[in-house]
Scaffold this motif. Sequence first.
Motif, PDB file in Angstrom:
ATOM      1  N   MET A 242     -20.989  -3.592  46.431  1.00 34.82           N
ATOM      2  CA  MET A 242     -21.423  -2.223  46.217  1.00 34.82           C
ATOM      3  C   MET A 242     -22.864  -2.027  46.687  1.00 34.82           C
ATOM      4  N   GLU A 243     -23.209  -0.809  47.026  1.00 38.59           N
ATOM      5  CA  GLU A 243     -24.581  -0.510  47.411  1.00 38.59           C
ATOM      6  C   GLU A 243     -25.519  -0.780  46.228  1.00 38.59           C
ATOM      7  N   GLY A 244     -26.623  -1.471  46.497  1.00 42.51           N
ATOM      8  CA  GLY A 244     -27.585  -1.778  45.446  1.00 42.51           C
ATOM      9  C   GLY A 244     -27.085  -2.776  44.423  1.00 42.51           C
ATOM     10  N   ALA A 245     -26.151  -3.648  44.804  1.00 43.88           N
ATOM     11  CA  ALA A 245     -25.486  -4.538  43.853  1.00 43.88           C
ATOM     12  C   ALA A 245     -26.403  -5.643  43.359  1.00 43.88           C
ATOM     13  N   SER A 246     -26.058  -6.179  42.207  1.00 42.31           N
ATOM     14  CA  SER A 246     -26.621  -7.442  41.736  1.00 42.31           C
ATOM     15  C   SER A 246     -26.181  -8.547  42.692  1.00 42.31           C
ATOM     16  N   ASP A 247     -26.915  -9.659  42.675  1.00 41.23           N
ATOM     17  CA  ASP A 247     -26.482 -10.801  43.475  1.00 41.23           C
ATOM     18  C   ASP A 247     -25.374 -11.605  42.793  1.00 41.23           C
ATOM     19  N   HIS A 248     -24.988 -11.204  41.595  1.00 43.40           N
ATOM     20  CA  HIS A 248     -23.850 -11.791  40.888  1.00 43.40           C
ATOM     21  C   HIS A 248     -22.692 -10.790  40.866  1.00 43.40           C
ATOM     22  N   ALA A 249     -21.477 -11.287  40.789  1.00 42.82           N
ATOM     23  CA  ALA A 249     -20.298 -10.471  40.520  1.00 42.82           C
ATOM     24  C   ALA A 249     -19.808 -10.772  39.109  1.00 42.82           C
ATOM     25  N   PRO A 250     -19.199  -9.800  38.443  1.00 42.62           N
ATOM     26  CA  PRO A 250     -18.667 -10.077  37.107  1.00 42.62           C
ATOM     27  C   PRO A 250     -17.550 -11.113  37.158  1.00 42.62           C
ATOM     28  N   ALA A 251     -17.587 -12.043  36.214  1.00 46.51           N
ATOM     29  CA  ALA A 251     -16.480 -12.979  36.004  1.00 46.51           C
ATOM     30  C   ALA A 251     -15.811 -12.600  34.692  1.00 46.51           C
ATOM     31  N   TRP A 252     -14.499 -12.736  34.615  1.00 45.37           N
ATOM     32  CA  TRP A 252     -13.798 -12.233  33.444  1.00 45.37           C
ATOM     33  C   TRP A 252     -12.558 -13.073  33.133  1.00 45.37           C
ATOM     34  N   ILE A 253     -12.142 -12.975  31.896  1.00 40.53           N
ATOM     35  CA  ILE A 253     -10.919 -13.628  31.446  1.00 40.53           C
ATOM     36  C   ILE A 253     -10.130 -12.654  30.583  1.00 40.53           C
ATOM     37  N   GLU A 254      -8.854 -12.942  30.440  1.00 37.01           N
ATOM     38  CA  GLU A 254      -8.000 -12.193  29.527  1.00 37.01           C
ATOM     39  C   GLU A 254      -7.405 -13.159  28.519  1.00 37.01           C
ATOM     40  N   LEU A 255      -7.474 -12.767  27.249  1.00 31.48           N
ATOM     41  CA  LEU A 255      -6.915 -13.564  26.161  1.00 31.48           C
ATOM     42  C   LEU A 255      -5.773 -12.802  25.520  1.00 31.48           C
ATOM     43  N   ASP A 256      -4.698 -13.493  25.235  1.00 33.16           N
ATOM     44  CA  ASP A 256      -3.599 -12.913  24.464  1.00 33.16           C
ATOM     45  C   ASP A 256      -4.010 -12.990  22.999  1.00 33.16           C
TER      46      ASP A 256
END
Length: 285
Positions: A242-256
């Motif tokens: 994205m324009e003006g982005a952080s140098d990190h991307a979100p990492a995510w998990i899903e829990l049941d």
Amino acid sequence: MKIATFNINNVNKRLANLVSWLEVERPNVVCLQELRAEDGAFPVAAISAAGYGAVWRGQRSWNGVAILARGATPILTRDCLPGDPSDDQARYIEAAVNGVLIASIYLPNGNPQPGPKFDYKLAWFERLTAHAGQLLASGAPVVLAGDYNVVPSEADIWPGHHEQANALLQPRTRAAYQRLLGLGWTDALRTLQPEGPLATFWGYLRHRWPNDKGMRLDHLLLSPALADHLVGGGVSRAVRGMEGASDHAPAWIELDWRPADVAASRPRKAPRRTAAPRSANSTQR
């Protein structure tokens, strides 16, 4: 239950990026790092308008951590890492959300190494490991999420790199991470994807992003009470573009994970509270 970690790299400068991602992905819990904002400058109104309650500990320059919860206010349990009362860097916050204890972690970078910054990194890691052991002993369902500033192995950085002197890749750094895992924590992303590239960070310099030269610095560790509930996860790479982005991307998990699971995984000993809760309606430390 979708839990994400995102080094936002200045929450006010990249507020539009954050809100856009929240609206699209709608994670239940978000751990933010590198707020670069004092407590009173945290953008609570915009985050509340996006549907999230928050607890945070702000600080100028590169520090500051927060936990957001969709449709709820996290219940703060700690706003600093125990073990060194003289350490005033805002790098750790911990709160309960939907029966799960969540920590947002911003581990020191440690560069240049060797030197005092690297010594601080290793000492902070030892304190984190000690506290993580206490959390495991409680039996609580816990997620330790954040920017660990650790590249765990050569599989977590682009091939042919020349980063051997970087504090993030040092043998002592990697050994500290493995000692933490060895207590009984599950590295959720590597469990879901045991092999292959899995980057979460692409530096601004030397065309790292367009050349896809990334590192995995952002990790979500699960206590045994949650490990069997892991059903999915990944990295929101598009956010980095994205324009003006952080140098990190979100990492995510899903829990049941459902409310009925809370009683079954109730800790034998509740985490000790060390600070008064700070909600989205308060900026007091």
